[in-house]
Design a protein around this motif. Structure first.
Motif, PDB file in Angstrom:
ATOM      1  N   ALA A  82     -18.008  -1.345  10.250  1.00  0.00           N
ATOM      2  CA  ALA A  82     -16.672  -1.870   9.944  1.00  0.00           C
ATOM      3  C   ALA A  82     -16.702  -2.588   8.444  1.00  0.00           C
ATOM      4  O   ALA A  82     -15.526  -2.276   7.927  1.00  0.00           O
ATOM      5  N   ALA A  83     -17.408  -3.294   8.136  1.00  0.00           N
ATOM      6  CA  ALA A  83     -17.320  -3.895   6.859  1.00  0.00           C
ATOM      7  C   ALA A  83     -17.379  -2.509   5.598  1.00  0.00           C
ATOM      8  O   ALA A  83     -16.467  -2.623   4.735  1.00  0.00           O
ATOM      9  N   GLU A  84     -17.862  -1.530   5.823  1.00  0.00           N
ATOM     10  CA  GLU A  84     -17.859  -0.607   4.945  1.00  0.00           C
ATOM     11  C   GLU A  84     -16.335   0.178   5.112  1.00  0.00           C
ATOM     12  O   GLU A  84     -15.837   0.494   4.108  1.00  0.00           O
ATOM     13  N   ARG A  85     -15.918   0.371   6.240  1.00  0.00           N
ATOM     14  CA  ARG A  85     -14.372   0.807   6.311  1.00  0.00           C
ATOM     15  C   ARG A  85     -13.460  -0.223   5.743  1.00  0.00           C
ATOM     16  O   ARG A  85     -12.427   0.290   4.781  1.00  0.00           O
ATOM     17  N   TYR A  86     -13.568  -1.446   5.785  1.00  0.00           N
ATOM     18  CA  TYR A  86     -12.812  -2.386   5.175  1.00  0.00           C
ATOM     19  C   TYR A  86     -12.718  -2.388   3.601  1.00  0.00           C
ATOM     20  O   TYR A  86     -11.773  -2.447   3.098  1.00  0.00           O
ATOM     21  N   LEU A  87     -13.971  -2.322   3.338  1.00  0.00           N
ATOM     22  CA  LEU A  87     -14.220  -2.049   1.770  1.00  0.00           C
ATOM     23  C   LEU A  87     -13.770  -0.777   1.022  1.00  0.00           C
ATOM     24  O   LEU A  87     -13.028  -0.820  -0.044  1.00  0.00           O
ATOM     25  N   ASP A  88     -13.848   0.207   1.939  1.00  0.00           N
ATOM     26  CA  ASP A  88     -13.408   1.617   1.375  1.00  0.00           C
ATOM     27  C   ASP A  88     -11.740   1.603   1.230  1.00  0.00           C
ATOM     28  O   ASP A  88     -11.291   2.037   0.603  1.00  0.00           O
ATOM     29  N   THR A  89     -11.218   0.883   2.384  1.00  0.00           N
ATOM     30  CA  THR A  89      -9.657   0.941   2.433  1.00  0.00           C
ATOM     31  C   THR A  89      -9.179  -0.119   1.275  1.00  0.00           C
ATOM     32  O   THR A  89      -8.287   0.301   0.607  1.00  0.00           O
ATOM     33  N   TYR A  90      -9.973  -1.112   1.087  1.00  0.00           N
ATOM     34  CA  TYR A  90      -9.560  -2.353   0.036  1.00  0.00           C
ATOM     35  C   TYR A  90      -9.442  -1.590  -1.376  1.00  0.00           C
ATOM     36  O   TYR A  90      -8.910  -1.615  -2.084  1.00  0.00           O
ATOM     37  N   ARG A  91     -10.616  -0.863  -1.644  1.00  0.00           N
ATOM     38  CA  ARG A  91     -10.872  -0.144  -2.998  1.00  0.00           C
ATOM     39  C   ARG A  91      -9.883   1.080  -3.306  1.00  0.00           C
ATOM     40  O   ARG A  91      -9.492   1.033  -4.199  1.00  0.00           O
ATOM     41  N   MET A  92      -9.500   1.797  -2.151  1.00  0.00           N
ATOM     42  CA  MET A  92      -8.447   2.755  -2.215  1.00  0.00           C
ATOM     43  C   MET A  92      -7.176   1.986  -2.646  1.00  0.00           C
ATOM     44  O   MET A  92      -6.491   2.428  -3.390  1.00  0.00           O
ATOM     45  N   LEU A  93      -6.791   0.833  -2.342  1.00  0.00           N
ATOM     46  CA  LEU A  93      -5.509   0.245  -2.234  1.00  0.00           C
ATOM     47  C   LEU A  93      -5.514  -0.663  -3.827  1.00  0.00           C
ATOM     48  O   LEU A  93      -4.470  -0.512  -4.330  1.00  0.00           O
ATOM     49  N   ARG A  94      -6.669  -1.082  -3.962  1.00  0.00           N
ATOM     50  CA  ARG A  94      -6.705  -1.933  -5.202  1.00  0.00           C
ATOM     51  C   ARG A  94      -8.179  -1.779  -6.039  1.00  0.00           C
ATOM     52  O   ARG A  94      -8.903  -2.650  -6.142  1.00  0.00           O
ATOM     53  N   ALA A 148     -10.811  -2.673  10.813  1.00  0.00           N
ATOM     54  CA  ALA A 148     -11.072  -2.855   9.652  1.00  0.00           C
ATOM     55  C   ALA A 148     -10.188  -2.350   8.503  1.00  0.00           C
ATOM     56  O   ALA A 148      -9.813  -2.978   7.366  1.00  0.00           O
ATOM     57  N   THR A 149      -9.581  -1.258   8.967  1.00  0.00           N
ATOM     58  CA  THR A 149      -8.412  -0.741   7.919  1.00  0.00           C
ATOM     59  C   THR A 149      -7.230  -1.650   7.891  1.00  0.00           C
ATOM     60  O   THR A 149      -6.808  -2.076   6.839  1.00  0.00           O
ATOM     61  N   THR A 150      -6.902  -2.370   9.040  1.00  0.00           N
ATOM     62  CA  THR A 150      -5.715  -3.245   9.101  1.00  0.00           C
ATOM     63  C   THR A 150      -6.009  -4.398   8.308  1.00  0.00           C
ATOM     64  O   THR A 150      -5.284  -4.816   7.626  1.00  0.00           O
ATOM     65  N   LEU A 151      -7.382  -4.988   8.481  1.00  0.00           N
ATOM     66  CA  LEU A 151      -7.783  -5.995   7.705  1.00  0.00           C
ATOM     67  C   LEU A 151      -7.607  -5.885   6.157  1.00  0.00           C
ATOM     68  O   LEU A 151      -7.191  -6.784   5.582  1.00  0.00           O
ATOM     69  N   ALA A 152      -7.925  -4.639   5.691  1.00  0.00           N
ATOM     70  CA  ALA A 152      -7.944  -4.511   4.244  1.00  0.00           C
ATOM     71  C   ALA A 152      -6.442  -4.579   3.750  1.00  0.00           C
ATOM     72  O   ALA A 152      -6.132  -5.080   2.758  1.00  0.00           O
ATOM     73  N   HIS A 153      -5.417  -3.925   4.684  1.00  0.00           N
ATOM     74  CA  HIS A 153      -4.060  -3.929   4.000  1.00  0.00           C
ATOM     75  C   HIS A 153      -3.687  -5.371   3.994  1.00  0.00           C
ATOM     76  O   HIS A 153      -2.992  -5.535   3.212  1.00  0.00           O
ATOM     77  N   LEU A 154      -3.954  -5.988   5.075  1.00  0.00           N
ATOM     78  CA  LEU A 154      -3.659  -7.403   5.281  1.00  0.00           C
ATOM     79  C   LEU A 154      -4.061  -8.199   3.959  1.00  0.00           C
ATOM     80  O   LEU A 154      -3.411  -9.047   3.516  1.00  0.00           O
ATOM     81  N   HIS A 155      -5.212  -7.899   3.689  1.00  0.00           N
ATOM     82  CA  HIS A 155      -6.059  -8.861   2.564  1.00  0.00           C
ATOM     83  C   HIS A 155      -5.362  -8.627   1.520  1.00  0.00           C
ATOM     84  O   HIS A 155      -5.068  -9.385   0.314  1.00  0.00           O
ATOM     85  N   VAL A 156      -4.834  -7.341   1.201  1.00  0.00           N
ATOM     86  CA  VAL A 156      -4.230  -7.063  -0.087  1.00  0.00           C
ATOM     87  C   VAL A 156      -2.838  -7.678  -0.221  1.00  0.00           C
ATOM     88  O   VAL A 156      -2.218  -8.310  -1.094  1.00  0.00           O
ATOM     89  N   GLU A 157      -2.117  -7.978   1.114  1.00  0.00           N
ATOM     90  CA  GLU A 157      -0.994  -8.494   1.206  1.00  0.00           C
ATOM     91  C   GLU A 157      -1.122  -9.963   0.616  1.00  0.00           C
ATOM     92  O   GLU A 157      -0.327 -10.720  -0.357  1.00  0.00           O
TER      93      GLU A 157
END
Length: 235
Positions: free
Chosen positions: A185-197, A84-93
């Protein structure tokens, strides 16, 4: 050229070995119009520098239409720790890419009766979850671009949150435990994306409502629909 071994199967297509370095995505007859769409949008997104497989052309195999792609070695991100964390970083990319030539999601939604949506400049995948990400030569690559558009980033994030947590969960026998794991997993993804952007998610509640209602319209037998509605669509 004959098809090789079956690699994967989805609702609209099947993926087969084509050569040592390529695969062919062959669409089932009722969805063959998606072949040209995926060919054009995948090519535009790859040209913009997105981490996705190169497109080699279109073919006809036994009367069916297919798109030939560079073969990714794998494995899928689905099987990786910290997916989930990797996915968020990839999505920001992906969302930081210069905008390629793609249709606007606002126009597509307007054609479905959903008006008043802002135009966007970010690449929109529409179903980015760990199973749509494969490793190749040390880099994660995103597959399945038939729904590629330009949109505000929050639109794509909403799609991912609901895809990870709920999409495909159908019927009375859907596993509660598996669903809970998907929601976490959805929550971890969203938390990571929100931290990044964080600035990209100001309109996320609106997009969760729009995308969630579209998901329920296309999959009315989605399990845990009441929970999804209460938590994400109409909190």
């Amino acid at each position: 050229m004959p098809l090789g071994g079956l690699i994967g199967r989805g609702a609209t297509s099947e993926v087969y070995e084509w050569s040592a370095d390529t695969v062919v995505k062959v669409f089932v007859p009722q969805f063959e119009e998606l072949a040209m769409i995926e060919f054009e949008r995948s090519r535009a997104i790859h040209a913009a520098g997105a981490p996705c497989p190169a497109v080699h052309g279109m073919v006809e195999v036994a009367g069916r239409v297919g798109v030939v792609f560079h073969r990714l070695a794998g494995p899928s991100l689905f099987f990786e720790r910290g997916a989930a964390t990797t996915l968020a970083h990839l999505h920001v990319e992906l969302h930081d890419l210069p905008p390629p030539e793609l249709p606007q999601l606002a126009d597509t939604l307007s054609a479905r009766g959903i008006d008043g949506i802002d135009l966007g400049r970010s690449v929109f995948h529409g179903d980015l979850h760990p199973a749509n990400v494969l490793l190749d030569r040390g880099r994660w690559h995103v597959i399945d671009w038939s729904n590629g558009h330009l949109a505000p980033p929050a639109a794509d994030v909403a799609c991912s949150v609901l895809s990870i947590g709920y999409r495909g969960m159908r019927g009375p026998n859907a596993s509660v435990d598996w669903h809970r794991r998907r929601v976490r997993a959805a929550e971890r993804y969203l938390d990571t994306y929100r931290m990044l952007r964080p600035e990209a998610l100001a309109d996320l509640p609106m997009w969760l409502s729009i995308i969630g209602r579209l998901l329920l319209a296309s999959e009315p037998d989605t399990a845990f629909a009441d929970e999804m509605t209460t938590r994400w669509i109409d909190p």
